[in-house]
Every structure is written in structure tokens, then in C-alpha cells.
Scaffold this motif. Structure first.
Motif, PDB file in Angstrom:
ATOM      1  N   ALA A  91       0.945  -1.218  -0.057  1.00 62.08           N
ATOM      2  CA  ALA A  91       0.067  -0.114   0.050  1.00 62.08           C
ATOM      3  C   ALA A  91       0.794   1.282   0.080  1.00 62.08           C
ATOM      4  CB  ALA A  91      -0.962   0.041   1.298  1.00 62.08           C
ATOM      5  N   HIS A  92       2.056   1.156   0.495  1.00 59.84           N
ATOM      6  CA  HIS A  92       3.164   2.341   0.493  1.00 59.84           C
ATOM      7  C   HIS A  92       3.841   2.235  -0.697  1.00 59.84           C
ATOM      8  CE1 HIS A  92       2.457   2.526   4.857  1.00 59.84           C
ATOM      9  NE2 HIS A  92       2.755   3.833   4.741  1.00 59.84           N
ATOM     10  N   GLY A  93       3.603   1.184  -1.803  1.00 60.58           N
ATOM     11  CA  GLY A  93       4.255   1.354  -2.947  1.00 60.58           C
ATOM     12  C   GLY A  93       5.624   0.653  -3.005  1.00 60.58           C
ATOM     13  N   GLY A  94       5.878   0.139  -1.818  1.00 61.55           N
ATOM     14  CA  GLY A  94       7.201  -0.762  -1.384  1.00 61.55           C
ATOM     15  C   GLY A  94       7.188  -2.267  -1.946  1.00 61.55           C
ATOM     16  N   THR A  95       8.195  -3.053  -1.591  1.00 66.44           N
ATOM     17  CA  THR A  95       8.324  -4.270  -1.893  1.00 66.44           C
ATOM     18  C   THR A  95       8.699  -4.919  -0.537  1.00 66.44           C
ATOM     19  OG1 THR A  95      10.490  -4.102  -2.829  1.00 66.44           O
ATOM     20  CG2 THR A  95       8.912  -4.402  -4.366  1.00 66.44           C
ATOM     21  N   ILE A  96       8.146  -6.015  -0.313  1.00 60.13           N
ATOM     22  CA  ILE A  96       8.642  -7.113   0.847  1.00 60.13           C
ATOM     23  C   ILE A  96       9.082  -8.547   0.251  1.00 60.13           C
ATOM     24  CG2 ILE A  96       6.393  -7.646   1.447  1.00 60.13           C
ATOM     25  CD1 ILE A  96       7.300  -7.655   4.451  1.00 60.13           C
ATOM     26  N   TRP A  97       9.961  -9.086   0.791  1.00 59.71           N
ATOM     27  CA  TRP A  97      10.417 -10.353   0.577  1.00 59.71           C
ATOM     28  C   TRP A  97      10.969 -11.423   1.575  1.00 59.71           C
ATOM     29  CZ3 TRP A  97      12.990  -6.143  -0.913  1.00 59.71           C
ATOM     30  CH2 TRP A  97      14.283  -6.179  -0.718  1.00 59.71           C
ATOM     31  N   ALA A  98      11.032 -12.664   1.422  1.00 60.74           N
ATOM     32  CA  ALA A  98      11.702 -13.426   2.431  1.00 60.74           C
ATOM     33  C   ALA A  98      12.723 -14.032   1.730  1.00 60.74           C
ATOM     34  CB  ALA A  98      10.695 -14.356   3.266  1.00 60.74           C
ATOM     35  N   ASP A  99      13.922 -14.379   2.394  1.00 66.31           N
ATOM     36  CA  ASP A  99      15.054 -15.370   1.951  1.00 66.31           C
ATOM     37  C   ASP A  99      14.894 -16.442   2.731  1.00 66.31           C
ATOM     38  OD1 ASP A  99      16.152 -13.172   0.297  1.00 66.31           O
ATOM     39  OD2 ASP A  99      17.047 -12.350   2.028  1.00 66.31           O
ATOM     40  N   SER A 100      15.198 -17.608   1.902  1.00 63.11           N
ATOM     41  CA  SER A 100      15.401 -19.080   2.499  1.00 63.11           C
ATOM     42  C   SER A 100      16.369 -19.254   3.518  1.00 63.11           C
ATOM     43  CB  SER A 100      15.741 -19.953   1.459  1.00 63.11           C
ATOM     44  OG  SER A 100      16.934 -19.778   0.568  1.00 63.11           O
ATOM     45  N   GLY A 101      16.339 -20.372   4.306  1.00 66.42           N
ATOM     46  CA  GLY A 101      17.136 -20.450   5.607  1.00 66.42           C
ATOM     47  C   GLY A 101      18.378 -20.921   5.102  1.00 66.42           C
ATOM     48  N   PRO A 102      19.249 -21.281   5.920  1.00 66.45           N
ATOM     49  CA  PRO A 102      19.084 -21.011   7.383  1.00 66.45           C
ATOM     50  C   PRO A 102      19.096 -19.862   8.091  1.00 66.45           C
ATOM     51  CG  PRO A 102      21.349 -21.886   6.906  1.00 66.45           C
ATOM     52  CD  PRO A 102      20.924 -22.007   5.726  1.00 66.45           C
ATOM     53  N   GLY A 103      18.450 -19.685   8.942  1.00 73.26           N
ATOM     54  CA  GLY A 103      18.114 -18.316   9.477  1.00 73.26           C
ATOM     55  C   GLY A 103      17.128 -17.507   8.776  1.00 73.26           C
ATOM     56  N   GLY A 104      16.047 -17.114   9.518  1.00 73.82           N
ATOM     57  CA  GLY A 104      15.015 -16.325   8.869  1.00 73.82           C
ATOM     58  C   GLY A 104      15.275 -14.952   8.731  1.00 73.82           C
ATOM     59  N   ARG A 105      14.968 -14.477   7.309  1.00 74.56           N
ATOM     60  CA  ARG A 105      15.512 -13.317   6.923  1.00 74.56           C
ATOM     61  C   ARG A 105      14.263 -12.691   6.184  1.00 74.56           C
ATOM     62  NH1 ARG A 105      20.205 -11.013   6.139  1.00 74.56           N
ATOM     63  NH2 ARG A 105      21.227 -13.158   6.322  1.00 74.56           N
ATOM     64  N   VAL A 106      13.566 -11.584   6.785  1.00 76.88           N
ATOM     65  CA  VAL A 106      12.642 -10.747   6.110  1.00 76.88           C
ATOM     66  C   VAL A 106      12.968  -9.376   5.748  1.00 76.88           C
ATOM     67  CG1 VAL A 106      10.339 -10.079   5.851  1.00 76.88           C
ATOM     68  CG2 VAL A 106      10.581 -12.442   6.793  1.00 76.88           C
ATOM     69  N   THR A 107      12.751  -8.669   4.654  1.00 77.36           N
ATOM     70  CA  THR A 107      13.355  -7.494   4.460  1.00 77.36           C
ATOM     71  C   THR A 107      12.128  -6.908   3.228  1.00 77.36           C
ATOM     72  OG1 THR A 107      15.351  -8.427   3.807  1.00 77.36           O
ATOM     73  CG2 THR A 107      14.909  -6.217   2.952  1.00 77.36           C
ATOM     74  N   PHE A 108      11.986  -5.643   3.763  1.00 77.85           N
ATOM     75  CA  PHE A 108      11.041  -4.652   2.954  1.00 77.85           C
ATOM     76  C   PHE A 108      11.709  -3.013   2.705  1.00 77.85           C
ATOM     77  CE2 PHE A 108       9.852  -3.057   7.375  1.00 77.85           C
ATOM     78  CZ  PHE A 108       9.784  -1.474   7.072  1.00 77.85           C
ATOM     79  N   GLU A 109      11.457  -2.919   1.409  1.00 83.56           N
ATOM     80  CA  GLU A 109      12.115  -1.430   1.129  1.00 83.56           C
ATOM     81  C   GLU A 109      11.030  -0.478   0.426  1.00 83.56           C
ATOM     82  OE1 GLU A 109      16.141  -1.802  -1.581  1.00 83.56           O
ATOM     83  OE2 GLU A 109      14.390  -1.902  -2.953  1.00 83.56           O
TER      84      GLU A 109
END
Length: 392
Positions: A371-389
Motif C-alpha cells: 500500500a506504500h508502494g514498496g516491496t517485501i520479501w523473504a530469503d530461504s534459511g538457514p536463519g529467518g530473513r525478511v526485508t522490506f524496501e
């Protein structure tokens, strides 16, 4: 009328060409007119017969055969008229008849060959249509042609493939929806059961520490209210019915506030929270909504971080405002990273009962970021990683 007009047009062109090229005598002109009129009448009669016959035919092969035979017959009539008026030798006439018979038989063989190929392809298409109607989504025509039949066969195969994909998606959606509703029911049932037990204990005067029960009941009510709010927010996001009041904000400051709020939860799970920021990171957005996103990501990370581990929140300004939340858990499976933010999916670990929560956090985060015009994604493990821009 169009057919008659077409025949008359052809006759006019032929007569004109004859006059220009042959300059016939009056006798020849009468003979040619007789040939032309006879051929035109034969053609018109053939067309009328074919228009009646073709809709009644039970096979394309028969239709092709009838059309070819009719074309040969019209040509034969034209040749017979010409030869009858032009040839005087019976020998020449017999020779012409033999040649015409040979040509007719060869035309029949040709029409049967062409009609057979066309009939087989149409029969394949009919079988596929019947199989698809019976529920077989794997059926294909296998017809490879460049004509209109090939186009229709390709369209039929494409339609069946689309139906197969839609059916598969429907089944997946139904399974995911059932899983989601089961998770919601579980999360609603737990605080409701706790509230019911507390109320019954208070009614039966079995409670010594009444304030402690009131506090527990308030916590259960807040949990139920939060779940209902999440469902309502998710519904509005999916409907595109969410008005965001945007302003210039510092993502690093919002992340600091979110970390501070989540410290107690991290402590209860023996998890340490660390915030790393490169200074002021400006973007334009709704402060409450962006804080909600960061809190949801931190909450998700804490739930799946092992004890005595660290959850890190990194805020970076690299041309665009970026927030990255990482944990030391098992992370997302590679095949599920693209489905992690779907509302109805088993792929997202945040939707499992064992971790608690109905798993709406990541779905809401995606809706708010988009809704803010951004992007969000997750990367595969090991370790959880979620990023938004977000745009800087």
C-alpha cells in the motif's frame, strides 16, 4: 443472391476476356455463350445441392469428397459442352471421356486422403472435449497444423491447460483456507476457554486472588481483540479500502520504538533484540502502519528464534529505505519463500499452530508495504530473513 451475382460476374469477365483475346465470329460467339451458360447453370445447381447436403453430412471426409466431386463434375460439364460443340471425331470424344474419368478418379483419391487427415484431427479434438467434460484435465489433442483446425486445436489445448491450472489453484486454496480457519479457531478457542474457566471460578467463589484473575481475563480479551483487529485490517487491505495518512518519517526511529515495545516478549522467549541503523533513514509513509509492519516482523522472528539467540533489526539507507529483520531459526524453505506472505498457505511457518498466532502478521505486513508502494520479501534459511524496501 450473392451466389448468382458472383456467377454473373465471372461470366462477364470471361465474356470480356474472350472478346478481347479471340475476337470470335458470330457463330463462335453463339457456341461460346452456350458453353458459358451451361457451365453457369451446372455451377449454380451444384452449389444449391452442396448447401443442402453439407449440413446433413456425418463426416468431414464425406464433405470434402462431395465438394471435390462437385468441382470435378462442374469442370466435366464445361469440358463436355466444349468438346461436344467443337469436336467432330467420335474417337476424340471417347479419348476425352477416358481422360475425364481418370481425372475424376484421381480427384476422388485426393479428396479421401485430405479428408481422412482432417477427420482424424477433428475426431481427436472431439475426444479431448469429451475427456475434459468427464474431468480429465490431462487430455490434449496433439494436433499440429497451421490452418484453422490447428488454431482451434491449439486454443482447445490452451483452454484445457488453463482449466487444469485453475482447478489445481482452487484445490490449493481450499486446503489453505481450511488450514487457516483451523488456526483461527484454535486461537479463538484458547482465550475463550480461559475466560470461561475464570468466569466459572469467580461465580463459584473459588478464587482467592481476584485481581490476578481479572488481569488474566483482561489479557485474554486483549488477545481476542487483537486477533479480530488483524482479521479486519487484512480484509480492508485485500479490498484496497485502507486510507493511509502519509508524512515524512524516520524509519530508524520507528524501528527503535518497535524494538522497545517487543523487548518484553523477547525476554520471555530468552531472545535478545538488537537494532542496527546507519542514522536517519527518511521515507514517506504512515507512521503507525510502518511501525505495525516492523513489530509484526520482529514478533515473527522472536517466535521462531531458538533460546539464547539474537534477533537483529537493520535499518539501511542505500538510495531507498530498507529494513531487514533476521533471526537464527530454521528460516523459510526455499520452495516456500514466494508464498510466505500469502494469507492462506501452509508454507508460511508463521501460520503453524505450534508457534502460536494465526499467522496473519506477514500477510498484513505485505499488504501495508505494498500500500506504500514498496516491496517485501523473504530469503530461504538457514536463519529467518525478511526485508522490506520503501522509496527513499
Amino acid at each position: 443472391m450473392k451466389i448468382v451475382g458472383g456467377i454473373l460476374g465471372v461470366l462477364a469477365v470471361v465474356v470480356l476476356a474472350t472478346e478481347i483475346t479471340m475476337r470470335p465470329s458470330p457463330g463462335d460467339r453463339q457456341m461460346l455463350i452456350a458453353i458459358y451458360v451451361g457451365s453457369a447453370v451446372a455451377t449454380l445447381a451444384t452449389i444449391i445441392i452442396l448447401r443442402w447436403f453439407i449440413p446433413q453430412a456425418r463426416s468431414i471426409r464425406l464433405t470434402v469428397f462431395a465438394t471435390t466431386a462437385s468441382a470435378v463434375a462442374v469442370a466435366a460439364v464445361t469440358i463436355a459442352l466444349s468438346s461436344g460443340l467443337m469436336f467432330s471425331s467420335p474417337h476424340d470424344l471417347r479419348l476425352l471421356v477416358v481422360a475425364m474419368a481418370l481425372g475424376t478418379l484421381l480427384a476422388v483419391v485426393l479428396s479421401l486422403s485430405v479428408g481422412g487427415s482432417l477427420t482424424r484431427d477433428l475426431e481427436r479434438m472431439a475426444r479431448v472435449a469429451e475427456q475434459v467434460g468427464g474431468g480429465d484435465r490431462a487430455a490434449r489433442t496433439g494436433v499440429a497444423r497451421r490452418d484453422e483446425v490447428g488454431v482451434v486445436a491449439g486454443a482447445l489445448d490452451g483452454m484445457v491447460a488453463s482449466l487444469d491450472e485453475a482447478d489445481s489453484l482452487r484445490r490449493q486454496t481450499e486446503e489453505a483456507r481450511a488450514h487457516f480457519l483451523a488456526a483461527i479457531s484454535h486461537d479463538l478457542r484458547t482465550p475463550l476457554a480461559s475466560l470461561q474457566a475464570a468466569v466459572e471460578a469467580l461465580e463459584d467463589d473459588l478464587v482467592d486472588d481476584v485481581p490476578r484473575y481479572h488481569k488474566a481475563m483482561r489479557r485474554d480479551i486483549e488477545l481476542l481483540g487483537g486477533l479480530i483487529d488483524d482479521l479486519f485490517l487484512l480484509t480492508r487491505l485485500e479490498a484496497g479500502d485502507l486510507d493511509l495518512i502519509r508524512e515524512s518519517v524516520d524509519l530508524a526511529e520507528l524501528a527503535d520504538e518497535a524494538v522497545e515495545v517487543m523487548v518484553p516478549l523477547a525476554g520471555r522467549n530468552d531472545v535478545e533484540l538488537k537494532l542496527e541503523a546507519t542514522g536517519v533513514v527518511r521515507t514517506v509513509g504512515a507512521p503507525d502502519a510502518l511501525t505495525r509492519v516492523i513489530r509484526n516482523l520482529i514478533d515473527n522472528a522472536i517466535r521462531f528464534a531458538p533460546p539464547d539467540s539474537v534477533v537483529r533489526v537493520n535499518v539501511v539507507d542505500g538510495g531507498s529505505a530498507r529494513v531487514e529483520v533476521t533471526d537464527e531459526g530454521i528460516g523459510f524453505k526455499p520452495e516456500f519463500v514466494h508464498e510466505a506472505f500469502d494469507t492462506f498457505t501452509k508454507a508460511d511457518a508463521a501460520r503453524t499452530r505450534e508457534a502460536g498466532g494465526a499467522g496473519l502478521g506477514l500477510a498484513i505486513a505485505r499488504g501495508l508495504i505494498e500500500a506504500h508502494g514498496g516491496t517485501i520479501w523473504a530469503d530461504s534459511g538457514p536463519g529467518g530473513r525478511v526485508t522490506f524496501e520503501l522509496p527513499g
